[in-house]
Design a protein around this motif. Structure first.
Motif, PDB file in Angstrom:
ATOM      1  N   LYS A 162       0.844  -1.196   0.000  1.00  0.00           N
ATOM      2  CA  LYS A 162       0.000   0.000   0.000  1.00  0.00           C
ATOM      3  C   LYS A 162       0.885   1.253   0.000  1.00  0.00           C
ATOM      4  O   LYS A 162       2.019   1.233   0.428  1.00  0.00           O
ATOM      5  CB  LYS A 162      -0.893   0.028   1.252  1.00  0.00           C
ATOM      6  CG  LYS A 162      -1.679  -1.232   1.463  1.00  0.00           C
ATOM      7  CD  LYS A 162      -2.888  -1.267   0.580  1.00  0.00           C
ATOM      8  CE  LYS A 162      -3.675  -2.539   0.883  1.00  0.00           C
ATOM      9  NZ  LYS A 162      -4.828  -2.672   0.028  1.00  0.00           N
ATOM     10  N   HIS A 163       0.332   2.337  -0.459  1.00  0.00           N
ATOM     11  CA  HIS A 163       1.032   3.632  -0.467  1.00  0.00           C
ATOM     12  C   HIS A 163       2.388   3.494  -1.153  1.00  0.00           C
ATOM     13  O   HIS A 163       3.412   3.888  -0.602  1.00  0.00           O
ATOM     14  CB  HIS A 163       1.210   4.166   0.964  1.00  0.00           C
ATOM     15  CG  HIS A 163      -0.050   4.155   1.751  1.00  0.00           C
ATOM     16  ND1 HIS A 163      -1.132   4.920   1.439  1.00  0.00           N
ATOM     17  CD2 HIS A 163      -0.427   3.421   2.823  1.00  0.00           C
ATOM     18  CE1 HIS A 163      -2.106   4.677   2.301  1.00  0.00           C
ATOM     19  NE2 HIS A 163      -1.708   3.772   3.135  1.00  0.00           N
ATOM     20  N   LEU A 164       2.376   2.930  -2.333  1.00  0.00           N
ATOM     21  CA  LEU A 164       3.633   2.663  -3.036  1.00  0.00           C
ATOM     22  C   LEU A 164       4.459   3.920  -3.272  1.00  0.00           C
ATOM     23  O   LEU A 164       5.683   3.853  -3.280  1.00  0.00           O
ATOM     24  CB  LEU A 164       3.336   2.021  -4.396  1.00  0.00           C
ATOM     25  CG  LEU A 164       3.125   0.533  -4.403  1.00  0.00           C
ATOM     26  CD1 LEU A 164       2.804   0.072  -5.813  1.00  0.00           C
ATOM     27  CD2 LEU A 164       4.362  -0.190  -3.927  1.00  0.00           C
ATOM     28  N   PHE A 165       3.797   5.044  -3.480  1.00  0.00           N
ATOM     29  CA  PHE A 165       4.544   6.214  -3.911  1.00  0.00           C
ATOM     30  C   PHE A 165       4.744   7.249  -2.811  1.00  0.00           C
ATOM     31  O   PHE A 165       5.241   8.321  -3.073  1.00  0.00           O
ATOM     32  CB  PHE A 165       3.832   6.841  -5.111  1.00  0.00           C
ATOM     33  CG  PHE A 165       3.624   5.845  -6.209  1.00  0.00           C
ATOM     34  CD1 PHE A 165       4.693   5.336  -6.925  1.00  0.00           C
ATOM     35  CD2 PHE A 165       2.361   5.374  -6.506  1.00  0.00           C
ATOM     36  CE1 PHE A 165       4.510   4.402  -7.924  1.00  0.00           C
ATOM     37  CE2 PHE A 165       2.175   4.440  -7.501  1.00  0.00           C
ATOM     38  CZ  PHE A 165       3.246   3.953  -8.219  1.00  0.00           C
ATOM     39  N   THR A 207      12.276   0.783  -4.626  1.00  0.00           N
ATOM     40  CA  THR A 207      12.926   0.434  -5.884  1.00  0.00           C
ATOM     41  C   THR A 207      11.912  -0.263  -6.793  1.00  0.00           C
ATOM     42  O   THR A 207      10.932  -0.826  -6.312  1.00  0.00           O
ATOM     43  CB  THR A 207      14.116  -0.516  -5.649  1.00  0.00           C
ATOM     44  OG1 THR A 207      13.620  -1.739  -5.119  1.00  0.00           O
ATOM     45  CG2 THR A 207      15.124   0.101  -4.698  1.00  0.00           C
ATOM     46  N   PRO A 208      12.144  -0.255  -8.101  1.00  0.00           N
ATOM     47  CA  PRO A 208      11.240  -0.958  -9.017  1.00  0.00           C
ATOM     48  C   PRO A 208      11.104  -2.441  -8.674  1.00  0.00           C
ATOM     49  O   PRO A 208      10.021  -3.011  -8.802  1.00  0.00           O
ATOM     50  CB  PRO A 208      11.898  -0.775 -10.382  1.00  0.00           C
ATOM     51  CG  PRO A 208      12.676   0.482 -10.257  1.00  0.00           C
ATOM     52  CD  PRO A 208      13.153   0.516  -8.842  1.00  0.00           C
ATOM     53  N   GLN A 240      11.202  -3.770  -5.670  1.00  0.00           N
ATOM     54  CA  GLN A 240      10.302  -3.883  -4.521  1.00  0.00           C
ATOM     55  C   GLN A 240       8.851  -3.738  -4.963  1.00  0.00           C
ATOM     56  O   GLN A 240       7.976  -4.476  -4.515  1.00  0.00           O
ATOM     57  CB  GLN A 240      10.611  -2.804  -3.490  1.00  0.00           C
ATOM     58  CG  GLN A 240      11.800  -3.086  -2.616  1.00  0.00           C
ATOM     59  CD  GLN A 240      12.049  -1.926  -1.679  1.00  0.00           C
ATOM     60  OE1 GLN A 240      12.162  -0.772  -2.102  1.00  0.00           O
ATOM     61  NE2 GLN A 240      12.129  -2.211  -0.400  1.00  0.00           N
ATOM     62  N   LYS A 241       8.590  -2.780  -5.849  1.00  0.00           N
ATOM     63  CA  LYS A 241       7.230  -2.555  -6.340  1.00  0.00           C
ATOM     64  C   LYS A 241       6.715  -3.785  -7.071  1.00  0.00           C
ATOM     65  O   LYS A 241       5.560  -4.172  -6.928  1.00  0.00           O
ATOM     66  CB  LYS A 241       7.199  -1.352  -7.277  1.00  0.00           C
ATOM     67  CG  LYS A 241       7.427  -0.037  -6.594  1.00  0.00           C
ATOM     68  CD  LYS A 241       7.441   1.080  -7.606  1.00  0.00           C
ATOM     69  CE  LYS A 241       7.878   2.384  -6.978  1.00  0.00           C
ATOM     70  NZ  LYS A 241       7.957   3.468  -7.947  1.00  0.00           N
ATOM     71  N   ARG A 242       7.580  -4.409  -7.834  1.00  0.00           N
ATOM     72  CA  ARG A 242       7.222  -5.599  -8.601  1.00  0.00           C
ATOM     73  C   ARG A 242       6.887  -6.767  -7.676  1.00  0.00           C
ATOM     74  O   ARG A 242       5.914  -7.485  -7.879  1.00  0.00           O
ATOM     75  CB  ARG A 242       8.385  -5.961  -9.507  1.00  0.00           C
ATOM     76  CG  ARG A 242       7.993  -6.414 -10.869  1.00  0.00           C
ATOM     77  CD  ARG A 242       9.143  -6.648 -11.825  1.00  0.00           C
ATOM     78  NE  ARG A 242      10.444  -6.878 -11.259  1.00  0.00           N
ATOM     79  CZ  ARG A 242      11.470  -6.017 -11.316  1.00  0.00           C
ATOM     80  NH1 ARG A 242      11.317  -4.823 -11.864  1.00  0.00           N
ATOM     81  NH2 ARG A 242      12.631  -6.329 -10.798  1.00  0.00           N
ATOM     82  N   ARG A 243       7.720  -6.964  -6.653  1.00  0.00           N
ATOM     83  CA  ARG A 243       7.533  -8.089  -5.732  1.00  0.00           C
ATOM     84  C   ARG A 243       6.284  -7.945  -4.872  1.00  0.00           C
ATOM     85  O   ARG A 243       5.761  -8.931  -4.373  1.00  0.00           O
ATOM     86  CB  ARG A 243       8.750  -8.241  -4.824  1.00  0.00           C
ATOM     87  CG  ARG A 243       9.935  -8.830  -5.533  1.00  0.00           C
ATOM     88  CD  ARG A 243      11.053  -9.141  -4.574  1.00  0.00           C
ATOM     89  NE  ARG A 243      12.316  -8.994  -5.254  1.00  0.00           N
ATOM     90  CZ  ARG A 243      13.244  -8.078  -4.977  1.00  0.00           C
ATOM     91  NH1 ARG A 243      13.050  -7.211  -4.005  1.00  0.00           N
ATOM     92  NH2 ARG A 243      14.371  -8.030  -5.654  1.00  0.00           N
ATOM     93  N   ASN A 244       5.836  -6.705  -4.670  1.00  0.00           N
ATOM     94  CA  ASN A 244       4.673  -6.482  -3.815  1.00  0.00           C
ATOM     95  C   ASN A 244       3.342  -6.620  -4.538  1.00  0.00           C
ATOM     96  O   ASN A 244       2.304  -6.500  -3.925  1.00  0.00           O
ATOM     97  CB  ASN A 244       4.746  -5.096  -3.175  1.00  0.00           C
ATOM     98  CG  ASN A 244       5.682  -5.085  -2.004  1.00  0.00           C
ATOM     99  OD1 ASN A 244       5.791  -6.069  -1.293  1.00  0.00           O
ATOM    100  ND2 ASN A 244       6.386  -3.999  -1.819  1.00  0.00           N
ATOM    101  N   ARG A 245       3.372  -6.871  -5.844  1.00  0.00           N
ATOM    102  CA  ARG A 245       2.125  -7.031  -6.581  1.00  0.00           C
ATOM    103  C   ARG A 245       1.435  -8.335  -6.207  1.00  0.00           C
ATOM    104  O   ARG A 245       2.090  -9.317  -5.885  1.00  0.00           O
ATOM    105  CB  ARG A 245       2.408  -7.087  -8.082  1.00  0.00           C
ATOM    106  CG  ARG A 245       2.662  -5.759  -8.706  1.00  0.00           C
ATOM    107  CD  ARG A 245       2.768  -5.912 -10.201  1.00  0.00           C
ATOM    108  NE  ARG A 245       3.588  -4.822 -10.712  1.00  0.00           N
ATOM    109  CZ  ARG A 245       4.451  -4.934 -11.709  1.00  0.00           C
ATOM    110  NH1 ARG A 245       4.618  -6.086 -12.314  1.00  0.00           N
ATOM    111  NH2 ARG A 245       5.140  -3.899 -12.106  1.00  0.00           N
TER     112      ARG A 245
END
Length: 69
Positions: A30-33, A38-39, A41-46
């Motif tokens: 949540k609250h990714l931005f 890092t990209p 981290q964003k990818r792994r959290n999907r």
């Protein structure tokens, strides 16, 4: 013997599948931005993940007295 209650918090956050695996939402997604991630981290959290067998067994036994939701 009275009926046992399912933990409401577990009901909202976890789902027991027919195979006995426990599906869960990933942490820190949540609250990714709001702060730097890092990209990778964003990818792994999907999406969602599954608990390991040992943890799934504990969760089902303690939080879902009758198995699946």
């Amino acid at each position: 013997m009275p009926k046992l209650k399912t933990r409401s918090a577990a009901k909202k956050r976890l789902q027991v599948k027919k195979t006995g695996k426990v599906k869960h939402g990933k942490a820190y997604g949540k609250h990714l931005f709001t702060h730097g991630k890092t990209p990778a981290q964003k990818r792994r959290n999907r999406g969602t993940g599954h608990l390991r067998d040992m943890d799934a067994k504990k969760v089902i036994k303690e939080m879902f007295p009758y198995g699946a939701n």
